[in-house]
Design a protein around this motif. Structure first.
Motif, PDB file in Angstrom:
ATOM      1  N   ARG A  60       0.836  -1.187   0.000  1.00 42.38           N
ATOM      2  CA  ARG A  60       0.000   0.000   0.000  1.00 42.38           C
ATOM      3  C   ARG A  60       0.878   1.247   0.000  1.00 42.38           C
ATOM      4  NH1 ARG A  60      -4.594  -0.554   4.147  1.00 42.38           N
ATOM      5  NH2 ARG A  60      -2.995   0.066   5.672  1.00 42.38           N
ATOM      6  N   VAL A  61       0.619   2.160  -0.932  1.00 39.76           N
ATOM      7  CA  VAL A  61       1.469   3.332  -1.096  1.00 39.76           C
ATOM      8  C   VAL A  61       1.432   4.232   0.124  1.00 39.76           C
ATOM      9  CG1 VAL A  61       1.766   5.465  -2.420  1.00 39.76           C
ATOM     10  CG2 VAL A  61       1.360   3.311  -3.621  1.00 39.76           C
ATOM     11  N   SER A  62       0.293   4.392   0.738  1.00 42.76           N
ATOM     12  CA  SER A  62       0.139   5.379   1.802  1.00 42.76           C
ATOM     13  C   SER A  62       0.983   5.086   3.029  1.00 42.76           C
ATOM     14  CB  SER A  62      -1.332   5.493   2.205  1.00 42.76           C
ATOM     15  OG  SER A  62      -1.823   4.236   2.660  1.00 42.76           O
ATOM     16  N   ASP A  63       1.152   3.777   3.364  1.00 41.96           N
ATOM     17  CA  ASP A  63       1.855   3.467   4.615  1.00 41.96           C
ATOM     18  C   ASP A  63       2.828   2.296   4.525  1.00 41.96           C
ATOM     19  OD1 ASP A  63       0.100   1.357   4.384  1.00 41.96           O
ATOM     20  OD2 ASP A  63      -1.066   1.854   6.180  1.00 41.96           O
ATOM     21  N   GLY A  64       2.970   1.681   3.342  1.00 44.25           N
ATOM     22  CA  GLY A  64       3.920   0.588   3.189  1.00 44.25           C
ATOM     23  C   GLY A  64       3.436  -0.759   3.664  1.00 44.25           C
ATOM     24  N   GLN A  65       2.162  -0.878   4.030  1.00 41.14           N
ATOM     25  CA  GLN A  65       1.643  -2.174   4.484  1.00 41.14           C
ATOM     26  C   GLN A  65       1.583  -3.155   3.316  1.00 41.14           C
ATOM     27  OE1 GLN A  65      -1.943  -2.154   6.856  1.00 41.14           O
ATOM     28  NE2 GLN A  65      -2.558  -4.168   6.114  1.00 41.14           N
ATOM     29  N   GLN A  66       2.065  -4.366   3.555  1.00 41.84           N
ATOM     30  CA  GLN A  66       2.041  -5.389   2.510  1.00 41.84           C
ATOM     31  C   GLN A  66       0.618  -5.847   2.243  1.00 41.84           C
ATOM     32  OE1 GLN A  66       5.125  -8.476   2.434  1.00 41.84           O
ATOM     33  NE2 GLN A  66       3.524 -10.015   2.198  1.00 41.84           N
ATOM     34  N   LEU A  67       0.248  -5.863   0.975  1.00 40.98           N
ATOM     35  CA  LEU A  67      -1.071  -6.331   0.567  1.00 40.98           C
ATOM     36  C   LEU A  67      -1.028  -7.803   0.173  1.00 40.98           C
ATOM     37  CD1 LEU A  67      -2.113  -3.218  -1.562  1.00 40.98           C
ATOM     38  CD2 LEU A  67      -2.713  -3.744   0.813  1.00 40.98           C
ATOM     39  N   TRP A  68       0.007  -8.193  -0.536  1.00 45.10           N
ATOM     40  CA  TRP A  68       0.199  -9.603  -0.866  1.00 45.10           C
ATOM     41  C   TRP A  68       1.617  -9.863  -1.353  1.00 45.10           C
ATOM     42  CZ3 TRP A  68       1.627  -9.963  -5.908  1.00 45.10           C
ATOM     43  CH2 TRP A  68       1.055  -9.134  -6.860  1.00 45.10           C
ATOM     44  N   HIS A  69       1.990 -11.130  -1.354  1.00 48.22           N
ATOM     45  CA  HIS A  69       3.270 -11.589  -1.880  1.00 48.22           C
ATOM     46  C   HIS A  69       3.033 -12.872  -2.655  1.00 48.22           C
ATOM     47  CE1 HIS A  69       6.790 -14.391  -1.406  1.00 48.22           C
ATOM     48  NE2 HIS A  69       7.340 -13.392  -2.065  1.00 48.22           N
ATOM     49  N   GLN A  70       3.668 -12.995  -3.805  1.00 50.91           N
ATOM     50  CA  GLN A  70       3.560 -14.208  -4.600  1.00 50.91           C
ATOM     51  C   GLN A  70       4.958 -14.696  -4.965  1.00 50.91           C
ATOM     52  OE1 GLN A  70       2.493 -17.342  -5.742  1.00 50.91           O
ATOM     53  NE2 GLN A  70       0.563 -16.146  -5.837  1.00 50.91           N
ATOM     54  N   ASN A  71       5.208 -15.978  -4.763  1.00 48.63           N
ATOM     55  CA  ASN A  71       6.508 -16.564  -5.107  1.00 48.63           C
ATOM     56  C   ASN A  71       6.598 -16.750  -6.614  1.00 48.63           C
ATOM     57  OD1 ASN A  71       8.904 -17.899  -5.340  1.00 48.63           O
ATOM     58  ND2 ASN A  71       8.229 -19.763  -4.292  1.00 48.63           N
ATOM     59  N   THR A  72       7.275 -15.823  -7.275  1.00 49.93           N
ATOM     60  CA  THR A  72       7.497 -15.918  -8.720  1.00 49.93           C
ATOM     61  C   THR A  72       8.972 -16.155  -9.018  1.00 49.93           C
ATOM     62  OG1 THR A  72       7.632 -13.484  -8.799  1.00 49.93           O
ATOM     63  CG2 THR A  72       5.514 -14.494  -9.338  1.00 49.93           C
ATOM     64  N   GLY A  73       9.707 -16.686  -8.049  1.00 54.25           N
ATOM     65  CA  GLY A  73      11.140 -16.875  -8.227  1.00 54.25           C
ATOM     66  C   GLY A  73      11.847 -15.520  -8.197  1.00 54.25           C
ATOM     67  N   THR A  74      13.123 -15.520  -8.478  1.00 54.33           N
ATOM     68  CA  THR A  74      13.873 -14.265  -8.526  1.00 54.33           C
ATOM     69  C   THR A  74      13.330 -13.411  -9.659  1.00 54.33           C
ATOM     70  OG1 THR A  74      15.859 -15.298  -7.612  1.00 54.33           O
ATOM     71  CG2 THR A  74      16.134 -13.219  -8.785  1.00 54.33           C
ATOM     72  N   THR A  75      12.753 -12.275  -9.297  1.00 57.43           N
ATOM     73  CA  THR A  75      12.004 -11.439 -10.242  1.00 57.43           C
ATOM     74  C   THR A  75      12.635 -10.056 -10.278  1.00 57.43           C
ATOM     75  OG1 THR A  75       9.976 -12.665  -9.790  1.00 57.43           O
ATOM     76  CG2 THR A  75       9.728 -10.497 -10.796  1.00 57.43           C
ATOM     77  N   HIS A  76      13.350  -9.764 -11.372  1.00 59.97           N
ATOM     78  CA  HIS A  76      14.057  -8.496 -11.499  1.00 59.97           C
ATOM     79  C   HIS A  76      13.466  -7.588 -12.568  1.00 59.97           C
ATOM     80  CE1 HIS A  76      17.964 -10.094  -9.438  1.00 59.97           C
ATOM     81  NE2 HIS A  76      17.057  -9.683  -8.568  1.00 59.97           N
ATOM     82  N   THR A  77      12.282  -7.889 -13.057  1.00 58.55           N
ATOM     83  CA  THR A  77      11.643  -7.034 -14.050  1.00 58.55           C
ATOM     84  C   THR A  77      10.669  -6.082 -13.366  1.00 58.55           C
ATOM     85  OG1 THR A  77       9.764  -8.509 -14.447  1.00 58.55           O
ATOM     86  CG2 THR A  77      11.758  -8.901 -15.735  1.00 58.55           C
ATOM     87  N   GLN A  78      10.534  -4.879 -13.919  1.00 59.25           N
ATOM     88  CA  GLN A  78       9.511  -3.968 -13.412  1.00 59.25           C
ATOM     89  C   GLN A  78       8.142  -4.507 -13.787  1.00 59.25           C
ATOM     90  OE1 GLN A  78       9.751   0.050 -14.845  1.00 59.25           O
ATOM     91  NE2 GLN A  78       8.041   0.760 -13.588  1.00 59.25           N
ATOM     92  N   PRO A  79       7.229  -4.654 -12.833  1.00 58.61           N
ATOM     93  CA  PRO A  79       5.898  -5.155 -13.166  1.00 58.61           C
ATOM     94  C   PRO A  79       5.186  -4.235 -14.160  1.00 58.61           C
ATOM     95  CG  PRO A  79       6.268  -5.211 -10.794  1.00 58.61           C
ATOM     96  CD  PRO A  79       7.384  -4.416 -11.378  1.00 58.61           C
ATOM     97  N   ALA A  80       4.450  -4.834 -15.066  1.00 57.14           N
ATOM     98  CA  ALA A  80       3.561  -4.101 -15.969  1.00 57.14           C
ATOM     99  C   ALA A  80       2.142  -4.346 -15.478  1.00 57.14           C
ATOM    100  CB  ALA A  80       3.737  -4.575 -17.406  1.00 57.14           C
ATOM    101  N   VAL A  81       1.370  -3.281 -15.292  1.00 57.90           N
ATOM    102  CA  VAL A  81       0.055  -3.398 -14.663  1.00 57.90           C
ATOM    103  C   VAL A  81      -1.004  -2.773 -15.552  1.00 57.90           C
ATOM    104  CG1 VAL A  81      -1.272  -3.006 -12.559  1.00 57.90           C
ATOM    105  CG2 VAL A  81       1.228  -3.132 -12.434  1.00 57.90           C
ATOM    106  N   ALA A  82      -2.066  -3.526 -15.834  1.00 54.15           N
ATOM    107  CA  ALA A  82      -3.200  -3.017 -16.602  1.00 54.15           C
ATOM    108  C   ALA A  82      -4.358  -3.991 -16.469  1.00 54.15           C
ATOM    109  CB  ALA A  82      -2.838  -2.832 -18.077  1.00 54.15           C
ATOM    110  N   GLN A  83      -5.563  -3.444 -16.454  1.00 56.94           N
ATOM    111  CA  GLN A  83      -6.791  -4.234 -16.481  1.00 56.94           C
ATOM    112  C   GLN A  83      -6.829  -5.298 -15.381  1.00 56.94           C
ATOM    113  OE1 GLN A  83      -7.765  -5.563 -20.527  1.00 56.94           O
ATOM    114  NE2 GLN A  83      -6.379  -3.978 -21.330  1.00 56.94           N
ATOM    115  N   GLY A  84      -6.297  -4.943 -14.221  1.00 55.57           N
ATOM    116  CA  GLY A  84      -6.335  -5.849 -13.088  1.00 55.57           C
ATOM    117  C   GLY A  84      -5.321  -6.968 -13.134  1.00 55.57           C
TER     118      GLY A  84
END
Length: 376
Positions: A119-143
């Protein structure tokens, strides 16, 4: 400087090593903040905060560099074994890490432990998913959050819950080229364009996939070459750079037909950019080129001073990297790292390229940032 800067309200924000900086458009330092760990990421601004991914997690600062909150996670280099002896070692070509993407009040980023939503406002973790070592910037659209992993899979995740909606695994070279773990990994940030996404990997393949379910629309294999850069879509053509393929490639977005193949003197790792109708791409040989898709004219626009001084040492006649002999006094891994590092530093290699307000920003491997204005 391996990650491009961020331009916001006439201030440049950039991170390199363990320092976060703010610069004026004239390159004057406004402030700098020493980080507690290393970073190779581009800052992001959301909710009045400056967000930056580091090896110790996601940090949020105010716009004068004061730390507001931190979400702790662990990151580090991609580890491989390319015949260097027993054990795994840091990949000498893995210079980039995940930057942060923001949507609907959540910040998404990748690390050695997978993908996080905070969460941007306070840094609280919303979720975590094990996708292995992930060094790409996430692309986000349409949920959907799309990330690439060094485990050779591309993941489509639920932006709300982090559930895996789909995953796509790249084929790898076979035969005499097979069996090398250097072919494994989605190490480039996916690019979402409408209902589809474009991404290349170290597997020598470039893909167009459906954003909804990850099915392949078309793909292109480039012989013996990593896909070197993130993609750019410009006028229904998707452009990206090759590493050992020594070219800027432009393919029709609908059919995948190769419309442009622009030969390069050296490896391309920085993403191409467009300014008006002109495309620009940069090489590890310290050169910046323009390319006009209509006239198909290519022109070298800029060359670093170190590139001019060391060109014959590191560039083959006719094009391509000229690697210096490995130092026999070092271990094989140490010698390989030195071989790559010496080339980058001696050439003032251009490792990032971005454009804002008609200005190109060139990030050099020695940590410097150059601003360059195209001819009017």
């Amino acid at each position: 400087m391996f990650a491009p800067p961020l331009l916001h309200n006439n201030v440049l924000y950039l991170a390199n090593g363990n320092t976060l900086r703010a610069l004026s458009l004239q390159g004057e330092s406004l402030w700098q903040h020493q980080l507690s760990s290393q970073t190779w990421s581009t800052p992001t601004i959301a909710g009045g905060l400056l967000l930056l991914q580091t090896e110790q997690g996601l940090q949020a600062f105010n716009l004068t560099g004061r730390l507001i909150w931190q979400h702790h996670s662990d990151d580090g280099p991609h580890l491989v074994n390319w015949g260097w002896g027993q054990g795994n070692y840091a990949d000498p070509w893995n210079w980039y890490r995940s930057s942060v993407s923001v949507a609907d009040g959540a910040a998404y980023y990748g690390s050695r432990a997978g993908t996080y939503a905070v969460r941007v406002s306070d840094g609280q973790q919303l979720w975590h998913q094990n996708t292995g070592t992930t060094h790409t910037q996430p692309a986000v659209a349409q949920g959907v959050v799309v990330v690439g992993s060094w485990n050779n899979r591309l993941y489509g995740l639920s932006a709300q819950h982090g559930h895996i909606l789909w995953q796509f695994e790249s084929p790898v070279p076979e035969g005499e080229l097979g069996g090398w773990d250097g072919w494994l990994g989605f190490n480039l940030a996916p690019l979402i364009d409408g209902e589809h996404l474009y991404v290349g990997s170290r597997s020598t393949w470039f893909f167009k996939l459906s954003l909804k379910d990850g099915h392949e629309v078309w793909s292109t294999k480039h012989a013996s070459s990593w896909i070197g850069s993130k993609a750019l879509v410009h006028h229904e053509i998707v452009y990206y750079g090759l590493s050992d393929g020594l070219a800027l490639v432009g393919q029709q977005t609908d059919s995948g037909n190769i419309e442009h193949l622009v030969l390069s003197p050296h490896l391309i790792f920085a993403a191409p950019v467009a300014v008006g109708e002109q495309l620009y791409f940069a090489t590890l040989s310290g050169e910046l080129f323009s390319y006009h898709p209509v006239s198909k004219e290519m022109k070298r626009q800029f060359q670093t001073q170190s590139s001019r001084a060391h060109y014959q040492t590191y560039v083959r006649q006719g094009g391509g990297p000229l690697y210096q002999p490995l130092d026999p006094q070092l271990t094989p891994h140490q010698a390989s790292v030195k071989q790559v590092t010496d080339m980058l530093e001696d050439m003032d290699s251009i490792v990032s390229l971005s454009a804002a307000n008609g200005i190109l920003y060139l990030g050099l491997a020695n940590g410097r940032l150059l601003a360059w204005r195209p001819d009017e």
